[in-house]
Design an enzyme around this catalytic site. Structure first.
Site, PDB file in Angstrom:
ATOM      1  N   ILE A  26       6.318  -7.464   7.484  1.00  0.00           N
ATOM      2  CA  ILE A  26       7.028  -8.557   7.865  1.00  0.00           C
ATOM      3  C   ILE A  26       7.977  -9.122   6.710  1.00  0.00           C
ATOM      4  O   ILE A  26       9.258  -9.498   7.150  1.00  0.00           O
ATOM      5  CB  ILE A  26       6.021  -9.842   8.175  1.00  0.00           C
ATOM      6  CG1 ILE A  26       5.221  -9.583   9.393  1.00  0.00           C
ATOM      7  CG2 ILE A  26       6.509 -11.195   8.002  1.00  0.00           C
ATOM      8  CD1 ILE A  26       4.223 -10.669   9.662  1.00  0.00           C
ATOM      9  N   ASP A  71       1.775  -9.174  -9.550  1.00  0.00           N
ATOM     10  CA  ASP A  71       0.579  -9.486  -8.763  1.00  0.00           C
ATOM     11  C   ASP A  71       0.633 -10.769  -8.613  1.00  0.00           C
ATOM     12  O   ASP A  71       0.695 -11.915  -9.889  1.00  0.00           O
ATOM     13  CB  ASP A  71      -0.884  -9.377  -9.493  1.00  0.00           C
ATOM     14  CG  ASP A  71      -1.993  -9.299  -8.644  1.00  0.00           C
ATOM     15  OD1 ASP A  71      -1.973 -10.174  -7.678  1.00  0.00           O
ATOM     16  OD2 ASP A  71      -2.995  -8.619  -8.681  1.00  0.00           O
ATOM     17  N   SER A 148       1.978 -18.128   7.168  1.00  0.00           N
ATOM     18  CA  SER A 148       0.751 -18.574   7.692  1.00  0.00           C
ATOM     19  C   SER A 148       0.237 -17.673   8.808  1.00  0.00           C
ATOM     20  O   SER A 148       0.587 -16.568   8.897  1.00  0.00           O
ATOM     21  CB  SER A 148       0.806 -20.178   7.984  1.00  0.00           C
ATOM     22  OG  SER A 148      -0.404 -20.620   8.404  1.00  0.00           O
ATOM     23  N   LYS A 166      -5.291 -19.288   4.958  1.00  0.00           N
ATOM     24  CA  LYS A 166      -3.988 -19.593   5.494  1.00  0.00           C
ATOM     25  C   LYS A 166      -3.851 -21.275   5.834  1.00  0.00           C
ATOM     26  O   LYS A 166      -3.044 -21.908   5.877  1.00  0.00           O
ATOM     27  CB  LYS A 166      -3.726 -18.875   6.856  1.00  0.00           C
ATOM     28  CG  LYS A 166      -3.686 -17.468   6.747  1.00  0.00           C
ATOM     29  CD  LYS A 166      -2.525 -17.178   6.036  1.00  0.00           C
ATOM     30  CE  LYS A 166      -2.180 -15.560   6.207  1.00  0.00           C
ATOM     31  NZ  LYS A 166      -0.900 -15.035   5.367  1.00  0.00           N
ATOM     32  N   ILE A 195       2.567  -8.542  15.072  1.00  0.00           N
ATOM     33  CA  ILE A 195       3.708  -7.713  14.637  1.00  0.00           C
ATOM     34  C   ILE A 195       3.542  -6.156  14.820  1.00  0.00           C
ATOM     35  O   ILE A 195       2.781  -5.687  13.957  1.00  0.00           O
ATOM     36  CB  ILE A 195       4.610  -8.151  13.488  1.00  0.00           C
ATOM     37  CG1 ILE A 195       4.543  -9.741  13.209  1.00  0.00           C
ATOM     38  CG2 ILE A 195       5.849  -7.576  13.380  1.00  0.00           C
ATOM     39  CD1 ILE A 195       5.130 -10.443  14.578  1.00  0.00           C
TER      40      ILE A 195
HETATM   41  C1  HXC Z   1     -15.619  -6.324   3.223  1.00  0.00           C
HETATM   42  C2  HXC Z   1     -14.177  -6.178   1.535  1.00  0.00           C
HETATM   43  C3  HXC Z   1     -13.339  -5.066   1.945  1.00  0.00           C
HETATM   44  C4  HXC Z   1     -13.737  -4.965   3.329  1.00  0.00           C
HETATM   45  C5  HXC Z   1     -12.550  -5.380   0.185  1.00  0.00           C
HETATM   46  N1  HXC Z   1     -13.609  -6.122   0.199  1.00  0.00           N
HETATM   47  N2  HXC Z   1     -12.198  -4.818   1.403  1.00  0.00           N
HETATM   48  N3  HXC Z   1     -15.295  -6.559   1.893  1.00  0.00           N
HETATM   49  N4  HXC Z   1     -14.710  -5.406   4.020  1.00  0.00           N
HETATM   50  N5  HXC Z   1     -12.915  -4.222   4.333  1.00  0.00           N
HETATM   51  C6  HXC Z   1     -14.173  -6.855  -1.152  1.00  0.00           C
HETATM   52  C7  HXC Z   1     -14.785  -5.861  -2.081  1.00  0.00           C
HETATM   53  O1  HXC Z   1     -15.822  -5.008  -1.812  1.00  0.00           O
HETATM   54  C8  HXC Z   1     -14.681  -6.899  -3.356  1.00  0.00           C
HETATM   55  O2  HXC Z   1     -15.991  -7.616  -3.219  1.00  0.00           O
HETATM   56  C9  HXC Z   1     -13.543  -7.744  -3.076  1.00  0.00           C
HETATM   57  O3  HXC Z   1     -13.214  -7.778  -1.784  1.00  0.00           O
HETATM   58  C10 HXC Z   1     -12.304  -7.144  -3.665  1.00  0.00           C
HETATM   59  O4  HXC Z   1     -11.911  -5.996  -3.436  1.00  0.00           O
HETATM   60  P1  HXC Z   1     -10.921  -4.832  -4.247  1.00  0.00           P
HETATM   61  O5  HXC Z   1     -10.588  -3.707  -3.547  1.00  0.00           O
HETATM   62  O6  HXC Z   1     -11.420  -4.725  -5.775  1.00  0.00           O
HETATM   63  O7  HXC Z   1      -9.645  -5.875  -4.430  1.00  0.00           O
HETATM   64  P2  HXC Z   1      -8.108  -5.669  -4.434  1.00  0.00           P
HETATM   65  O8  HXC Z   1      -7.930  -4.228  -5.036  1.00  0.00           O
HETATM   66  O9  HXC Z   1      -7.676  -6.491  -5.164  1.00  0.00           O
HETATM   67  O10 HXC Z   1      -7.459  -5.492  -3.062  1.00  0.00           O
HETATM   68  C11 HXC Z   1      -7.422  -6.886  -2.344  1.00  0.00           C
HETATM   69  C12 HXC Z   1      -7.719  -6.579  -0.864  1.00  0.00           C
HETATM   70  C13 HXC Z   1      -6.768  -5.290  -0.287  1.00  0.00           C
HETATM   71  C14 HXC Z   1      -7.188  -7.489  -0.077  1.00  0.00           C
HETATM   72  C15 HXC Z   1      -9.173  -6.232  -0.488  1.00  0.00           C
HETATM   73  O11 HXC Z   1      -7.127  -4.727   1.018  1.00  0.00           O
HETATM   74  C16 HXC Z   1      -5.263  -5.329  -0.620  1.00  0.00           C
HETATM   75  O12 HXC Z   1      -4.710  -5.178  -1.612  1.00  0.00           O
HETATM   76  N6  HXC Z   1      -4.556  -5.732   0.492  1.00  0.00           N
HETATM   77  C17 HXC Z   1      -3.130  -5.887   0.540  1.00  0.00           C
HETATM   78  C18 HXC Z   1      -2.449  -5.686   1.768  1.00  0.00           C
HETATM   79  C19 HXC Z   1      -2.831  -6.318   2.841  1.00  0.00           C
HETATM   80  O13 HXC Z   1      -4.014  -6.425   3.138  1.00  0.00           O
HETATM   81  N7  HXC Z   1      -1.974  -6.581   3.862  1.00  0.00           N
HETATM   82  C20 HXC Z   1      -2.403  -7.200   5.076  1.00  0.00           C
HETATM   83  C21 HXC Z   1      -2.237  -8.664   4.966  1.00  0.00           C
HETATM   84  S1  HXC Z   1      -2.455  -9.014   7.004  1.00  0.00           S
HETATM   85  P3  HXC Z   1     -16.988  -7.293  -4.380  1.00  0.00           P
HETATM   86  O14 HXC Z   1     -18.065  -8.320  -3.889  1.00  0.00           O
HETATM   87  O15 HXC Z   1     -17.531  -5.784  -3.756  1.00  0.00           O
HETATM   88  O16 HXC Z   1     -16.712  -7.012  -5.718  1.00  0.00           O
HETATM   89  C22 HXC Z   1      -2.552 -10.731   6.926  1.00  0.00           C
HETATM   90  C23 HXC Z   1      -2.393 -11.324   8.412  1.00  0.00           C
HETATM   91  C24 HXC Z   1      -3.113 -12.349   8.385  1.00  0.00           C
HETATM   92  O17 HXC Z   1      -2.557 -11.294   6.003  1.00  0.00           O
HETATM   93  C25 HXC Z   1      -3.376 -12.818   9.866  1.00  0.00           C
HETATM   94  C26 HXC Z   1      -4.211 -11.998  10.825  1.00  0.00           C
HETATM   95  C27 HXC Z   1      -4.776 -12.698  12.187  1.00  0.00           C
END
Ligand code: HXC
Length: 274
Positions: A26, A71, A148, A166, A195
């Protein structure tokens, strides 16, 4: 349809747009729409290689593009990215806070750190970006736009962390609109629906959940990144000069009836997995 077929290609000439999460999905779509209308854009995320690839594509539109890594959870890194944007492209007239993290997880299985991680990226990160961008926005009498989602006001199973983040973003946006209006700064949110071809949609709406999305979207299609880019252009443009403190929903009407059916599909998936 290209936005430059409807609006002047010079609408944002000489203006700087700073976009977090701008390397893909997006937010890259938003960057493309502003660049198509003459803006210089800075795109910011953790992944510099991804940003460089996006910047190469955006430069083909003929304007300056600055990829800058940070970050959003790190206030000093965000401030440094915005300072570099100002030094190289000029002060930002538009700041888009789009960087987000998400995954599907039931509340009882979510660790406190998992909840905190998403709130840190989405909500705290959005504050960091707005706070660090304040002086530039004051100088330009600019506009800040947050990304959001409908989950901010409609509960969506397996999304307690993102929904809380959000909702916080929209609340913060309204406070900023209230406090910064006196500087001529406008603050608004866009709540995108699902999207197509984005990491966000593939993370939260795979398989049967996607069938439920399509069945509960009155306009009968997924959104495009241009749908969101065009809404951002509207909010940042003089067309919206009296619009502040509001959430623009761009979801094909999905929020009107989507929540219950999606929740049932999500629960069925979880039942299969256990
Ligand atoms: C449960 C999870 C998990 C999963 C991570 N965690 N993935 N818990 N299910 N699938 C937990 C981990 O166990 C850890 O907790 C904590 O989250 C941090 O995980 P890390 O991997 O160390 O964090 P990090 O490397 O900073 O990664 C952040 C992230 C990752 C959010 C987890 O997915 C990321 O970087 N995503 C960026 C891109 C993204 O997600 N884009 C999509 C946005 S969509 P513990 O307790 O084990 O330490 C969006 C749409 C919203 O926003 C609207 C939807 C309707």
């Amino acid at each position: 349809m290209n936005i430059a077929e409807i609006l002047p290609r010079t609408l944002f000439s000489g203006k700087t747009v700073f976009i977090t999460g701008g390397g893909s999905g997006i937010n890259l779509g938003i960057a493309r729409n502003f660049a198509s209308l003459g803006a210089n854009v800075a795109i910011c995320s953790r992944d510099l290689a991804k940003l460089e690839r996006a910047a190469a594509e955006l430069r083909e539109l003929g304007h300056q593009v600055l990829p800058v890594s940070a970050d959003v959870r790190d206030p000093a890194a965000v401030a440094a990215a915005l300072a570099r944007c100002e030094a190289e492209l000029g002060p930002a007239s538009v700041i888009i806070s789009g960087a987000a993290g998400n995954f599907i997880c039931e509340a009882e299985k979510l660790s406190p750190n998992g909840f905190k991680t998403v709130v840190d990226i989405d909500l705290l990160g959005s504050f960091n970006v707005a706070r660090a961008g304040f002086e530039q926005l004051r100088q330009t009498r600019g506009s800040v736009i947050f990304i959001s989602a409908g989950i901010a006001w409609l509960p969506y199973s397996h999304q307690i962390h993102a929904a809380a983040a959000k909702a916080g973003i929209d609340s913060m946006m309204k406070n900023l609109a209230l406090e910064w209006g006196r500087y001529g700064i406008r603050a608004n949110s866009i709540a995108p629906g699902y999207i197509g071809d984005t990491e966000g949609t593939s993370r939260v709406a795979g398989g049967p959940v996607m069938d439920a999305v399509m069945a509960t979207t009155p306009l009968g299609r997924l959104g495009t990144t241009d749908d969101i880019g065009q809404a951002a252009v509207f909010l940042a443009s003089p067309l919206a000069s009296f619009v502040t403190g509001t959430v623009v929903v761009v979801d094909g009407g999905h929020y009107l009836e989507g929540s219950a059916m999606l929740n049932a599909a999500q629960r069925a998936l979880s039942a299969q997995a256990t």
